[in-house]
Scaffold this motif. Structure first.
Motif, PDB file in Angstrom:
ATOM      1  N   LYS A 220     -78.098 -27.607 -15.408  1.00 57.88           N
ATOM      2  CA  LYS A 220     -77.241 -26.690 -16.486  1.00 57.88           C
ATOM      3  C   LYS A 220     -76.495 -25.709 -15.350  1.00 57.88           C
ATOM      4  O   LYS A 220     -77.184 -25.204 -14.397  1.00 57.88           O
ATOM      5  CB  LYS A 220     -78.421 -25.875 -17.212  1.00 57.88           C
ATOM      6  CG  LYS A 220     -79.073 -26.565 -18.083  1.00 57.88           C
ATOM      7  CD  LYS A 220     -80.059 -25.862 -18.966  1.00 57.88           C
ATOM      8  CE  LYS A 220     -80.784 -26.597 -20.246  1.00 57.88           C
ATOM      9  NZ  LYS A 220     -81.466 -25.805 -21.412  1.00 57.88           N
ATOM     10  N   TYR A 261     -69.566 -21.201 -21.844  1.00 54.02           N
ATOM     11  CA  TYR A 261     -70.644 -22.130 -22.225  1.00 54.02           C
ATOM     12  C   TYR A 261     -71.589 -22.320 -21.067  1.00 54.02           C
ATOM     13  O   TYR A 261     -71.462 -22.177 -19.717  1.00 54.02           O
ATOM     14  CB  TYR A 261     -69.607 -23.332 -22.310  1.00 54.02           C
ATOM     15  CG  TYR A 261     -68.681 -23.134 -23.367  1.00 54.02           C
ATOM     16  CD1 TYR A 261     -68.966 -23.349 -24.824  1.00 54.02           C
ATOM     17  CD2 TYR A 261     -67.314 -23.168 -23.275  1.00 54.02           C
ATOM     18  CE1 TYR A 261     -68.109 -23.389 -25.752  1.00 54.02           C
ATOM     19  CE2 TYR A 261     -66.125 -23.163 -24.146  1.00 54.02           C
ATOM     20  CZ  TYR A 261     -66.761 -23.112 -25.289  1.00 54.02           C
ATOM     21  OH  TYR A 261     -65.675 -23.292 -26.404  1.00 54.02           O
ATOM     22  N   ILE A 263     -73.467 -25.518 -19.895  1.00 52.16           N
ATOM     23  CA  ILE A 263     -73.260 -26.952 -20.122  1.00 52.16           C
ATOM     24  C   ILE A 263     -74.398 -27.845 -19.154  1.00 52.16           C
ATOM     25  O   ILE A 263     -74.941 -27.070 -18.197  1.00 52.16           O
ATOM     26  CB  ILE A 263     -72.053 -27.600 -19.635  1.00 52.16           C
ATOM     27  CG1 ILE A 263     -71.578 -27.007 -18.121  1.00 52.16           C
ATOM     28  CG2 ILE A 263     -70.985 -26.735 -20.417  1.00 52.16           C
ATOM     29  CD1 ILE A 263     -70.325 -27.780 -17.881  1.00 52.16           C
ATOM     30  N   GLU A 270     -70.816 -34.501 -18.949  1.00 56.67           N
ATOM     31  CA  GLU A 270     -71.524 -33.484 -19.534  1.00 56.67           C
ATOM     32  C   GLU A 270     -72.241 -34.035 -20.771  1.00 56.67           C
ATOM     33  O   GLU A 270     -71.439 -34.679 -21.707  1.00 56.67           O
ATOM     34  CB  GLU A 270     -70.299 -32.636 -20.151  1.00 56.67           C
ATOM     35  CG  GLU A 270     -70.798 -31.304 -20.974  1.00 56.67           C
ATOM     36  CD  GLU A 270     -69.453 -30.489 -21.170  1.00 56.67           C
ATOM     37  OE1 GLU A 270     -69.594 -30.003 -22.343  1.00 56.67           O
ATOM     38  OE2 GLU A 270     -68.788 -30.315 -20.494  1.00 56.67           O
ATOM     39  N   ASP A 272     -74.178 -31.848 -22.939  1.00 56.66           N
ATOM     40  CA  ASP A 272     -74.526 -30.564 -23.937  1.00 56.66           C
ATOM     41  C   ASP A 272     -73.549 -29.497 -23.508  1.00 56.66           C
ATOM     42  O   ASP A 272     -73.321 -29.401 -22.354  1.00 56.66           O
ATOM     43  CB  ASP A 272     -75.891 -30.244 -23.862  1.00 56.66           C
ATOM     44  CG  ASP A 272     -76.147 -29.455 -25.082  1.00 56.66           C
ATOM     45  OD1 ASP A 272     -75.721 -29.532 -26.078  1.00 56.66           O
ATOM     46  OD2 ASP A 272     -76.986 -28.690 -24.820  1.00 56.66           O
ATOM     47  N   ARG A 273     -73.101 -28.743 -24.492  1.00 58.00           N
ATOM     48  CA  ARG A 273     -72.444 -27.667 -24.083  1.00 58.00           C
ATOM     49  C   ARG A 273     -72.468 -26.367 -25.541  1.00 58.00           C
ATOM     50  O   ARG A 273     -72.510 -27.162 -26.592  1.00 58.00           O
ATOM     51  CB  ARG A 273     -70.834 -28.073 -24.279  1.00 58.00           C
ATOM     52  CG  ARG A 273     -69.910 -26.860 -24.328  1.00 58.00           C
ATOM     53  CD  ARG A 273     -68.486 -27.149 -24.185  1.00 58.00           C
ATOM     54  NE  ARG A 273     -68.095 -27.844 -22.991  1.00 58.00           N
ATOM     55  CZ  ARG A 273     -67.207 -27.371 -22.143  1.00 58.00           C
ATOM     56  NH1 ARG A 273     -66.329 -26.199 -22.517  1.00 58.00           N
ATOM     57  NH2 ARG A 273     -67.011 -27.884 -20.850  1.00 58.00           N
TER      58      ARG A 273
END
Length: 400
Positions: A220, A261, A263, A270, A272-273
């Motif tokens: 993350k 963001y 992420i 990637e 998830d954002r």
């Protein structure tokens, strides 16, 4: 007892006064001649530097160009003069530099061209020749060594940096480098890798024009980007304009916002954002549009259908409702204004029963497709909610 010699003191004062008088006279004489010399030497002092030569001119010219003409200096249209030729002479003294255009051979890879330019540096020569130089390109200026091919003059040799695809912590761009390997390129661009940072391909990989380099951080992390904000659109319906007419009366302008963001990256992808913060830095400007709202006057079933679809869309229904409305009234009346059912007494496009119900939407309900469609859409909305609701009921009951 001391005796003062007044006679000697008197003569000393006389002699001293004489010297003072003579000094003042000399000073006044010199000062007068200086003023007279300044009056005789009126004008502005201009020093001209041209190809290593220096020329001094006392002139009353109005501009630099006039002074050069007075000095007999001839210029080529590609020569550069500093200060500019049109600069007015207002100060007492000027220094004028003339940079003469000369041949320069530009060698840019396989491209070789000759230009005439007055400029001295690689960047200015390239700009004058309308050649794009990137910060990573190497460009050197030197005296030509190949007199047979290039002749006398200078050479500008451009060593282009290698352009490649670089994705650096989520931001993709075309980058350029003189480095030989991926690792050297990252050092050149001062990219410092952390414990969780990954690079593909390896640091030892040779940089080539078709290479794609990705640098990312596992896990993350937060990234901040600038995004455009769409402008709102205000629509003005003009009943005097035909359907399909559109005019932008006031163009909109997109706004900007800075978005942060969080992420999640795994194996360079990637996964998830999530937006965690947003700040509008430039407000969007509303666009005002005028659209035609004048409905046609139909004269046959086909034109009735065109009118019916337009009125249905104006009533707020989507395109998906049109097949239902089309089929419903095709089965009921064939979209004919004068369609009548001799058994029930139903009449018109929507088969109003009795026909007089449609009078609430216009006294011309017996002949006007617009009035009949308006009543029919109102009836459908109040009883079934939508054309497809009415059509489904018709399929089940053979009436609506």
């Amino acid at each position: 007892m001391m005796v003062v010699n007044y006679r000697d003191s008197f003569w000393r004062r006389v002699i001293l006064s004489s010297f003072v008088f003579i000094g003042l006279a000399v000073l006044l004489f010199v000062s007068g001649n200086s003023v007279k010399a300044q009056e005789e030497a009126s004008g502005r002092l201009v020093t001209i530097y041209d190809r290593g030569n220096q020329q001094v001119l006392l002139t009353e010219a109005a501009t630099i160009a006039d002074a050069l003409t007075e000095a007999g200096v001839e210029l080529d249209r590609r020569d550069v003069v500093e200060p500019r030729l049109d600069e007015k002479l207002v100060a007492n003294e000027y220094k004028v530099n003339i940079y003469r255009a000369r041949p320069v051979t530009i060698i840019d890879g396989a491209i070789r061209q000759k230009v005439m330019t007055p400029y001295q540096t690689a960047v200015r020569i390239a700009e004058d020749a309308e050649i794009k130089l990137y910060p990573e390109d190497d460009a050197t200026v030197a005296q030509s060594t190949d007199l047979l091919t290039n002749g006398a003059g200078l050479e500008l040799v451009v060593d282009r940096a290698t352009a490649f695809d670089l994705t650096l912590f989520g931001k993709r761009a075309t980058a350029r480098t003189q480095a030989a390997t991926v690792g050297e390129m990252l050092d050149e661009k001062d990219v410092q890798l952390g414990e969780n940072d990954r690079v593909v391909p390896s640091l030892e990989t040779t940089i080539t024009p078709d290479i794609k380099v990705q640098v990312w951080r596992e896990g993350k992390q937060t990234v901040s980007v600038e995004e455009e904000v769409d402008f709102p659109v205000e629509t003005i319906k003009d009943a005097d304009r035909p359907l399909g007419y559109r005019e932008v009366r006031a163009p909109g302008v997109k706004g900007l916002r800075n978005v942060t963001y969080e992420i999640t990256v795994k194996d360079g992808v990637e996964s998830d954002r999530v937006e965690i913060a947003s700040l509008e830095t430039k407000a969007p400007v509303k666009q005002v549009e005028v659209i035609g709202a004048k409905l046609p006057t139909p004269t046959n079933p086909s034109e009735n259908q065109v009118l019916g679809k337009a009125m249905m869309l104006q009533a707020g229904y989507g395109e998906d409702q049109w097949p239902c409305l089309y089929n419903l009234w095709m089965r009921e009346s064939g979209w004919r204004v004068n369609a009548g059912n001799p058994t029930s007494g139903a009449y018109g496009i929507p088969q109003s029963l009795p026909a007089s119900k449609m009078a609430s939407h216009g006294a011309d309900y017996m002949t006007s497709a617009r009035t009949q469609i308006s009543w029919g859409l109102s009836y459908i909305k109040g009883r079934y909610g939508s054309p497809c609701g009415a059509w489904n009921h018709f399929l089940s009951n053979n009436w609506y």
